[in-house]
Design a protein around this motif. Structure first.
Motif, PDB file in Angstrom:
ATOM      1  N   LYS A  90      32.892  37.871   1.684  1.00  0.00           N
ATOM      2  CA  LYS A  90      33.975  38.684   2.363  1.00  0.00           C
ATOM      3  C   LYS A  90      35.297  38.549   1.876  1.00  0.00           C
ATOM      4  O   LYS A  90      36.147  39.141   2.071  1.00  0.00           O
ATOM      5  N   GLU A  91      35.647  37.465   1.277  1.00  0.00           N
ATOM      6  CA  GLU A  91      37.083  37.144   0.869  1.00  0.00           C
ATOM      7  C   GLU A  91      37.515  37.651  -0.306  1.00  0.00           C
ATOM      8  O   GLU A  91      38.609  37.437  -1.053  1.00  0.00           O
ATOM      9  N   THR A  92      36.618  38.294  -1.090  1.00  0.00           N
ATOM     10  CA  THR A  92      36.850  39.237  -2.271  1.00  0.00           C
ATOM     11  C   THR A  92      38.181  39.787  -2.406  1.00  0.00           C
ATOM     12  O   THR A  92      38.228  40.800  -1.272  1.00  0.00           O
ATOM     13  N   PRO A  93      39.051  39.741  -3.031  1.00  0.00           N
ATOM     14  CA  PRO A  93      40.304  40.493  -3.116  1.00  0.00           C
ATOM     15  C   PRO A  93      40.157  42.044  -3.083  1.00  0.00           C
ATOM     16  O   PRO A  93      39.224  42.560  -3.608  1.00  0.00           O
ATOM     17  N   ALA A  94      41.003  42.737  -2.176  1.00  0.00           N
ATOM     18  CA  ALA A  94      40.657  44.221  -2.040  1.00  0.00           C
ATOM     19  C   ALA A  94      41.013  45.057  -3.667  1.00  0.00           C
ATOM     20  O   ALA A  94      40.389  45.917  -3.886  1.00  0.00           O
TER      21      ALA A  94
END
Length: 215
Positions: free
Chosen positions: A147-151
């Motif tokens: 979920k914390e993958t950079p946009a």
């Protein structure tokens, strides 16, 4: 991968010893293969092998004899799959130093994920076989995108066809590879970016050096 295993692990560490075993087996096969064509060179190489004692020579010890123990189902496919993902990773960083990155590999549960787990049992590792193949400082193996993958993360998608038991088992699996700049410092011993600071050793090297000091 080789320098890390051969020069950074403890002298009798299974990772180091297994690497030495593979190299010796490979050299044995190569020397015996060209012996009929280059007999003098083959004999010279054979006589200088440090682990061949009281040998009768390359021509008196038989032809190539590879043990069936090397033929483990799934290993070839696991390595080929990991190499395909490594190509995706290296392509994503465009010639930059792979050690300055950590790799996140995302594979849905299935046969390909199980094959990669054989190369890395932990979720995240800097010393696993999978990470050695990836040539990064750290590799994370997941079944879903974090979920914390950079946009703005560069997510490389690919597929790999698994072909086991002569085609009896065939499965095409998709994967995602994410290359992220690693936040840790370079270890002054192994030169991977796995240290808390540039003046301290990484956990792996600290353990190895502690073992040397106690012997």
């Amino acid at each position: 991968p080789l320098p890390g295993r051969l020069y950074c692990e403890e002298e009798k560490d299974p990772k180091r010893r297994s690497c030495q075993t593979v190299l010796s087996e490979a050299l044995d096969v190569v020397v015996r293969s060209f012996a009929p064509i280059l007999p003098h060179l083959a004999e010279e190489v054979f006589q200088h092998l440090p682990y061949k004692k009281d040998s009768g020579g390359v021509f008196r010890t038989g032809w190539i004899n590879v043990s069936s123990a090397w033929k483990k189902p799934g290993i070839e496919e696991a390595i080929e799959g990991a190499c395909a993902m490594r190509d995706s990773f290296l392509g994503a960083i465009s010639g930059k130093n792979a050690l300055e990155y950590e790799v996140v590999i995302v594979i849905e549960p299935g046969l390909l994920f199980e094959l990669m787990e054989a190369l890395q049992a932990e979720e995240t590792s800097s010393v696993s076989q999978l990470n050695e193949i990836m040539m990064a400082s750290q590799t994370t193996l997941l079944s879903e995108l974090p979920k914390e993958t950079p946009a703005d993360a560069n997510i490389i998608k690919g597929t790999f066809l698994i072909n086991l038991e002569g085609g009896v088992i065939r499965e095409e699996s998709s994967y995602k590879v994410i290359a992220l700049p690693i936040a840790k410092a370079k270890c002054p011993r192994c030169r991977r970016y796995t240290s808390e600071s540039s003046s301290t050793l990484c956990p792996r090297c600290l353990k190895v050096m502690a073992g040397k000091g106690s012997t």
